[in-house]
Design a protein around this motif. Structure first.
Motif, PDB file in Angstrom:
ATOM      1  N   ALA A 209      15.487  47.748 -23.260  1.00  0.00           N
ATOM      2  CA  ALA A 209      15.495  47.016 -24.088  1.00  0.00           C
ATOM      3  C   ALA A 209      15.949  45.393 -23.506  1.00  0.00           C
ATOM      4  N   ALA A 210      15.804  45.001 -22.177  1.00  0.00           N
ATOM      5  CA  ALA A 210      15.890  44.023 -21.363  1.00  0.00           C
ATOM      6  C   ALA A 210      14.436  43.793 -20.825  1.00  0.00           C
ATOM      7  N   ASN A 211      13.439  44.157 -20.904  1.00  0.00           N
ATOM      8  CA  ASN A 211      11.504  44.312 -20.702  1.00  0.00           C
ATOM      9  C   ASN A 211      11.021  44.588 -22.314  1.00  0.00           C
ATOM     10  N   THR A 253       2.407  37.941 -26.904  1.00  0.00           N
ATOM     11  CA  THR A 253       1.518  38.455 -26.174  1.00  0.00           C
ATOM     12  C   THR A 253       2.011  40.102 -26.167  1.00  0.00           C
ATOM     13  N   TYR A 254       1.169  40.989 -25.863  1.00  0.00           N
ATOM     14  CA  TYR A 254       1.646  42.560 -26.060  1.00  0.00           C
ATOM     15  C   TYR A 254       0.819  43.646 -24.526  1.00  0.00           C
ATOM     16  N   LEU A 255       1.256  44.222 -23.863  1.00  0.00           N
ATOM     17  CA  LEU A 255       0.655  44.714 -22.561  1.00  0.00           C
ATOM     18  C   LEU A 255       0.528  46.479 -22.895  1.00  0.00           C
ATOM     19  N   ILE A 256      -0.289  47.190 -22.943  1.00  0.00           N
ATOM     20  CA  ILE A 256      -0.637  48.525 -22.921  1.00  0.00           C
ATOM     21  C   ILE A 256      -0.745  49.413 -21.737  1.00  0.00           C
ATOM     22  N   ILE A 265       4.012  49.784 -24.525  1.00  0.00           N
ATOM     23  CA  ILE A 265       3.839  48.806 -24.969  1.00  0.00           C
ATOM     24  C   ILE A 265       5.112  47.946 -24.525  1.00  0.00           C
ATOM     25  N   ARG A 266       4.535  46.418 -23.438  1.00  0.00           N
ATOM     26  CA  ARG A 266       5.499  45.551 -23.207  1.00  0.00           C
ATOM     27  C   ARG A 266       5.259  44.915 -24.072  1.00  0.00           C
TER      28      ARG A 266
END
Length: 558
Positions: A209-211, A253-256, A265-266
């Motif tokens: 949850a923090a990141n 945005t998001y990274l995979i 996913i972040r």
């Protein structure tokens, strides 16, 4: 000739690795594991018979069987459970004390059991009975034996179908709560999510949850779309990385990160609304089947560690006849067994996984046979000793006038309200507001022919497209849109052993509807110890006509 039966039971015992007790004298440190490979388990086969038998290898089958065997096997015939199967039964041995060591020292649950039948021939010149080779014996039952039930003079072994192998849970990793990809304290002890095949609008598991890190699956996955509150244009794809924690995504945005160990996913910005994705999940091994039967097969092998020998060689043939794409998502919050997976993936498809007589698992299809398909067996009045009608489930008789087969299951239902992004388009809102869309087969003429025709409830499936759903709805309509009858047909045991659940047969008997040779499907079997007959339940389907004689129409049932 004299008919007999043999019983084979495989005892499987795990043996732990042992350390070497002899000093290595400079070759290796004292106490390390031996270099000679050690088997982790041993298998010993117990052999019994009812009349006594010795095979060509001079192995005796001791005559300790008093009842071999009572068995009931069947396919579920209800509109909401098409495809379910069950197997129950037992065998009884004489308890002469020779098995006391096995009963007290070996694990006796879920041991492989095989029952075969054969005939001894009498040599009149020598006055002896001659045993046939084991290869000539007819398989009667293959499955598992449950916990043995010893008595003072008898030993009863309950019998289960090979599907009972799938009572175990998914082999999946569990979050340790150590942070990062191991999850935080909110998911400690929870099973990682699993995505196999295609799934729509699923909610990934928030593991950090923090990141703002979410996990989609325990294996590789391709994410085709990411939504925030049903809106796909708010968070942009920023690429794929090998380490999500090496750098933070830019805001908005998001990274995979995706690989054999999972897909994550972040997000670069904490979302206001719920995050969902459309995705296709592969297996950790890299296998990426698309059809439901192929997905199920790979799950049995990889996610439940089922030995491949238990999958019937005819599986691929059936899979080719049912190339329906689909998939499912398991979030990891609930315990999932192999039987749960079978029911979920095959729900509503008219497919059943049956345990064959040899103990393998084979999918069979409940459908009208195609024109020209040869029956596996022809039953006539000369072979039938008794025939009685059996009532079909009230959900299938009278005939059904409509089938609604679901497709594109929505794993996260989102209705109008605070949970939707204000920019979510109306067409997207319409899709995610319901759990399923349906392909429909209907024949309104049945509503006038029958006073109360059946109208089955909509069926949730793992299908991903309307074309496959329409094909299945049409198949159900052809099978259940006409009056079907179910008969209990008693035949000699050696005749019954020639067919299995799901076999198409031709039947002719002096009862209404069967005076001429008619096609049917074996859906149940009932065998009792000491009886020379077996009762098969046959679903009478009718005879297909040549499509070439139907003009522009496909063959009908008459």
């Amino acid at each position: 000739m004299s008919r007999f039966r043999i019983v084979e039971i495989d005892l499987i015992n795990t043996i732990p690795l042992r350390t070497g007790e002899t000093p290595a004298h400079g070759m290796r440190p004292h106490g390390t594991l031996a270099r000679v490979p050690t088997s982790l388990e041993t298998t010993e086969t117990l052999r019994f018979s009812d009349l006594g038998y010795v095979d060509e290898g001079h192995r005796p089958y001791h005559p300790l069987v008093t009842q071999a065997f009572d068995v009931d096997r069947g396919i579920s015939l209800t509109s909401d459970a098409l495809g379910g199967t069950s197997t129950f039964g037992s065998i009884t041995l004489i308890n002469d004390g020779s098995l006391d060591g096995v009963i007290t020292q070996w694990p006796t649950d879920h041991l492989p059991v095989r029952i075969l039948s054969g005939e001894k021939t009498h040599d009149r010149e020598r006055g002896i009975w001659i045993d046939p080779p084991r290869a000539d014996l007819q398989p009667v039952f293959g499955g598992l034996g449950s916990l043995w039930q010893p008595g003072r003079r008898s030993l009863t072994i309950p019998l289960l179908g090979a599907l009972s192998w799938l009572s175990v849970g998914l082999v999946s990793r569990i979050y340790g709560g150590a942070g990062g990809l191991d999850g935080d304290s909110n998911v400690l002890g929870q099973t990682m999510p699993i995505l196999r095949g295609t799934a729509s609008n699923l909610t990934p598991v928030l593991i950090d949850a923090a990141n703002d890190v979410y996990q989609v699956s325990d294996g590789p996955a391709h994410i085709s779309a990411l939504y925030e509150g049903g809106f796909a244009g708010g968070i942009a794809f920023a690429g794929t990385v090998s380490d999500l924690y090496a750098q933070s995504p830019a805001p908005g945005t998001y990274l995979i990160q995706s690989g054999q160990t999972g897909t994550w996913i972040r997000l670069g910005t904490k979302p206001v609304y719920g995050i969902t994705v459309d995705a296709f999940g592969s297996f950790p091994s890299g296998a990426a089947p698309t059809s439901i039967l192929d997905i199920l097969r790979q799950m049995l092998l990889e996610d439940f560690l089922l030995p491949e020998a238990y999958l019937d060689t005819g599986w691929d043939t059936v899979s080719g006849l049912a190339p329906w794409a689909g998939g499912w998502f398991w979030s990891g919050t609930d315990a999932v067994t192999g039987q749960d997976v079978v029911r979920t993936l095959l729900s509503g498809l008219g497919l059943s996984i049956v345990s064959t007589r040899t103990g393998t698992l084979l999918p069979i299809q409940l459908a009208v046979p195609w024109f020209g398909q040869d029956p596996d067996l022809i039953l006539t009045a000369d072979q039938i000793t008794e025939i009685e009608p059996v009532a079909l489930d009230t959900s299938l008789s009278p005939p059904t006038w409509r089938w609604r087969i679901g497709w594109g299951h929505n794993f996260t239902v989102q209705t109008t309200g605070s949970g939707l992004h204000p920019q979510a388009p109306s067409d997207r809102q319409a899709v995610i507001a319901t759990s399923d869309r349906y392909a429909v087969w209907a024949r309104t003429s049945l509503r006038s022919r029958w006073r109360v025709p059946n109208d089955p409830a909509p069926v949730v499936t793992a299908l991903s497209d309307i074309t496959s759903a329409s094909s299945i709805a049409e198949s159900h309509g052809q099978l259940w849109g006409d009056l079907r009858t179910l008969w209990a047909v008693t035949v000699p045991a050696d005749v019954a052993w020639k067919v299995d659940l799901g076999s198409y047969i031709a039947i002719q008997a002096p009862v209404p509807g069967l005076t001429a040779q008619t096609r049917g499907l074996v859906v149940s079997e009932h065998a009792r110890a000491g009886e020379a007959t077996v009762t098969l339940q046959v679903l009478v389907i009718g005879n297909t006509t040549d499509p070439a004689q139907q003009g522009d129409f496909l063959g009908d049932i008459r």
